[in-house]
Each structure stands twice: as C-alpha cells, then as structure tokens.
Design an enzyme around this catalytic site. Structure first.
Site, short mmCIF file in Angstrom:
data_model
loop_
_atom_site.label_atom_id
_atom_site.label_comp_id
_atom_site.label_asym_id
_atom_site.label_seq_id
_atom_site.Cartn_x
_atom_site.Cartn_y
_atom_site.Cartn_z
N PHE A 243 0.86 -1.19 0.00
CA PHE A 243 0.00 0.00 0.00
C PHE A 243 0.89 1.23 0.00
CE2 PHE A 243 -2.32 3.51 1.90
CZ PHE A 243 -3.54 3.45 1.26
N ASP A 352 9.32 3.21 1.29
CA ASP A 352 8.14 3.90 1.82
C ASP A 352 8.05 3.63 3.33
OD1 ASP A 352 5.63 4.70 2.64
OD2 ASP A 352 4.54 3.78 0.98
N LYS A 382 2.51 10.39 8.70
CA LYS A 382 1.85 9.89 9.91
C LYS A 382 2.47 10.41 11.21
CE LYS A 382 -0.44 5.91 7.83
NZ LYS A 382 -1.82 6.25 8.12
N THR A 406 0.74 24.33 -4.12
CA THR A 406 0.51 25.60 -3.44
C THR A 406 1.19 25.67 -2.08
OG1 THR A 406 -1.62 25.92 -4.55
CG2 THR A 406 -1.25 27.16 -2.52
#
Length: 484
Positions: A243, A352, A382, A406
């Site tokens: 994931f 990751d 997290k 942004t």
C-alpha cells in the site's frame, strides 16, 4: 477499547496489546490500523505488563486516565445523531464516532457521549505521543508561534523566516544516513506521488546524459498531448499486497485491496510477490531463503519483461514491512538483494516508511537491514505529523516548478514535528520501543501456544502481529472489543 475494521483477511492482534502496554509510558508509537484485537478469552495482559521495564514511564502525559470507562453502547446516541446529520452532506460509513478531543488525554480517546476508550487506532497510526501531550500543547500555546498558526504560506515561493531552522530542528535532525535533501508535502500519498515523479525525472535525465542529448521541441510538444516521447513509457515496480496511497500514481502501485482500485484507471506497472515467510524464523531459515529468492527472481523477471515491451522500470518502491497489506515482513537479505537489483537495472530504490518510522527498534526501519548504501528516496508521514521525502542530491529536480504545489507542507506542523522529535530523543523512546517489542513478541508467541486460532507471531520492535484463523472470528472479536 477503540478499534477500526479494515476488512483484511489477516488479523493483527498485537498492536492492540501494544497500545495497552504503552499506557504504561504514554507512547502509542504505532498501531497498524484495523486488523487489531485485544481480548481473546483471558489473555493475561497483566503478566505481560508486569514484564515491561519500569523505567519506561515517560513525561508524555501528566496524568493518564486509570482505564477505559464506557457509559453508553458504542457508538453512543450523540455520535449516532451527529453521524446521521453528517450523512446528509457526505459519506459517513467509515465514521465510527465523534470525538471530544479537548477531554481526550494520553492513550485514551473520549467520544461525545463521554465514553473513554483505550485508543489502539491512533488516528490511523498517526498519533505519536497521545492526546494533548504537554510538550505539543506548550509548543502551540507559545505566543511566539502564533503567526505560524494564523498564516499558511505557499512554501515554494514565500516560506517563513523560521522555515530552515524548523527543518533543521525536526526532519533534518533525524534524516536517514546518506540523505541530505528533504521536501515536505501534504500527505503520505502525495509524498510518494511526488517521489515517483522525482524518480522518473531522474531516470530520463540519466538517459539523456548517457546519449549525450537534451530534451527536444518534440518532447515539449508531445508531453502536452500525453504522448511519447515527452510523456515516456516508464514504469514503477511495487509489490503484491503493498500500500502506497490513493492518488492516481500511488494507486497504481497499491495492491492491498480491490476496493481502493476498483473503477479507477491505472498505469501498466508491474507488481512482484512479497515474501510470505514461515514462522518461527529460526526453524524455517532454508525455506524462507528459498521464498525470498523466488520473489527476487520475480523482480528481475518483471524488470526484464517490462524493458522488453518498451516500458522500463525506473523505480522500485517497497515498504520495510507491508503494513496495511497484512503485516508481512522480510529478512535483511531480501532488501539487500533488492537494492542490488535496483542498482544493476538503473532503477531508483525507494523505501516507503510512512508506517514504520520509530517503531521497529530503529528510527528508520531500513536502518536495520544492513544496506550497502542509503536508499535513493525514503518517504515519511503519519507519526512525524509532517509528510514528505528524503532523497539523495542526485534526485533533486534539475529545474524549478517540476515538483511543486501551493502549500508544499505546513510550517505549524513542523513545529509539532520538532516537539515530537525532542520527546522521542529525550525519553529514549526508540530504545523503549525495542525493549517493549521484545516483551510483546515473546508474549504473542506464548499466547499462540495457548490459543490454536492464533499463529505466525512476528515483529520488529513494537511492530508486532499475530494472525487469526478466519475473518469471521476476527469480526466477532472486534465487535466484542469495541463494547469493552
């Protein structure tokens, strides 16, 4: 006890035990979401708690609640009323309760009905120090920081005066060895997504350098039509059950559950099998080495196949532990060989670490793998409260605006990250996670000998798990736990 259900066929009971243990030192360092459960008949949690090191009492909370206190059914009537009101304006089937965050404290979350639950969800593994931690509250209450809360800058063009020092006191103070570049982003998915972009840009830059050419007018024109050569046929290799997020690029790399991917267009990217180890490890070394070699052969084979069809693998993206996919581990040997394959094929090696920061007995899980050199990219989110990626100097974009949005992060969250890092270092929490994980894993191994529906106790630090024998048993246990 507050748990959430993620429909995984594998149940990870250990994280709930972990949160229960962590109530001793107020660091819900990780809960890998919803495969969790705590109460399997009399589990003798007290005996596990008594084995935890006494010195792990932390300054994390000034007054921890004595325990859970359920005043209504769960969810309670006020939560149900608010869920019904919210359902008129947006999807609510993932909402479990409404929370009184002012009253929540330490490891305990208090809902709007006054129910106090031991929180083993941890805001989907993103709450590092419990609720209303005094160090975090003090940091945000400091009037000198008010302007960072009142103004949200576009960091890519107008960062605040404190930004460099904030990066140094938070992310750069804990950067993985060998990675001196860091970019902040908005969430774990976009940290991975923009890292994929950095990997593809780097790969194409190297291709042009090797050929002694520069980008052409054709490159510029065709990219605006989503056509080659400007939009090149490149791929990213990830792993089955992995994931990495839910944005378009990361969703193509995600392989954990069909519900995430159904009806969404995807890139033609390869996925290799991730090792499925046998336990206990010490009794299955030969079989596990064969399994890891099988998976590594699949990686090499897919790299060759995708190259042959004109879509070479520019990046290999892997989790140190497959978290949402079912808490799957591999040995250091697997990651060492995987990095070698990436180097030999010219692919960027990306790790990751969105789920694994601080919980495996190492600050970064990959530091326990004995890699020959640092990964090319390491992503985070997290528990650090900020998201982004570390990378090697060579992965830095060659021109401005190539990786940009942004906000490019949130300075006030860097304040929080700085406080989190200070507490982790001050209270030696990574070492405590290792010591507590040793106790936890030993307890899980003991439990599975007593309860035959448990198996495959495994873990690194406090990132521990044990499997349940069926989804049906898991569901009944989760239902019972949330009423306690």
């Amino acid at each position: 006890m507050y748990l959430v259900h993620n429909a995984s066929p594998v149940v990870s009971y250990a994280h709930a035990l972990l949160q229960f243990c962590y109530s001793c030192f107020a660091l819900p360092f990780v809960f890998h979401l919803a495969r969790t459960m705590r109460r399997l008949h009399p589990l003798r949690l007290r005996s596990l708690l008594q084995k935890l090191p006494v010195q792990c009492l932390s300054t994390a909370t000034q007054s921890e609640f004595p325990g859970p206190d359920m005043k209504t059914s769960f969810p309670g009537p006020k939560s149900l009323e608010l869920i019904a009101a919210m359902d008129q304006i947006q999807e609510t089937r993932t909402v479990h309760m409404f929370v009184d965050y002012e009253k929540s404290r330490g490891n305990y979350i208090v809902d709007v009905d006054g129910n106090r639950l031991l929180d083993v969800c941890g805001q989907i593994a993103s709450n590092p120090l419990g609720y209303n931690h005094p160090d975090i509250v003090a940091t945000l209450a400091d009037s000198a920081h008010l302007h960072l809360l009142a103004n949200r800058p576009a960091l890519g063009c107008a960062p605040p005066a404190e930004f460099v020092n904030l990066l140094k006191s938070s992310l750069l103070s804990i950067s993985p060895s060998g990675l001196n570049q860091v970019m902040t982003m908005m969430c774990g998915s976009c940290a991975n997504e923009n890292s994929y972009k950095a990997a593809f840009m780097h790969y194409r830059r190297l291709q042009r350098e090797q050929l002694g050419i520069k980008e052409t007018i054709e490159d510029v024109e065709t990219c605006m039509m989503n056509q080659v050569p400007g939009s090149p046929q490149l791929s990213l290799l990830s792993f089955q059950k992995g994931f990495h997020g839910r944005t378009m690029g990361t969703l193509s790399a995600t392989r954990s559950k069909a519900i995430h991917k159904l009806d969404v267009p995807a890139f033609d990217w390869p996925a290799a099998p991730f090792p499925s180890l046998r336990y206990p490890l010490e009794e299955n070394e030969r079989e596990n080495r064969q399994e890891e070699d099988r998976c590594l052969e699949e990686v090499s084979d897919k790299i060759s196949k995708w190259s042959d069809k004109g879509c070479p693998v520019a990046c290999i993206c892997v989790e140190p532990i497959q978290a949402e996919g079912g808490d799957y581990h591999a040995t250091p040997y697997f990651f060492q060989q995987l990095q070698k394959i990436a180097r030999q094929s010219g692919a960027v090696f990306m790790v990751d670490e969105v789920q694994t920061f601080g919980v495996t007995g190492h600050l970064w899980a990959h530091e326990g793998f004995g890699l020959g050199e640092a990964p090319d990219i390491v992503t985070f989110a997290k528990k650090l409260q900020v998201t982004g990626a570390y990378m090697k100097q060579g992965l830095r974009p060659d021109r401005p605006y190539r990786i940009y949005n942004t906000w490019m992060g949130e300075p006030s969250k860097l304040l929080v990250a700085s406080a989190v890092v200070k507490v982790i270092q001050r209270d030696n929490l990574v070492q405590l996670a290792k010591e507590s994980g040793d106790v936890l894993l030993a307890g899980l191994k003991d439990l599975q000998t007593k309860y035959p529906f448990l198996s495959k106790a495994r873990g690194a630090g406090t990132f521990c798990s044990v499997d349940c024998d069926s989804p049906q048993r898991r569901d009944s246990l989760l239902k019972a736990i949330n009423s306690k």
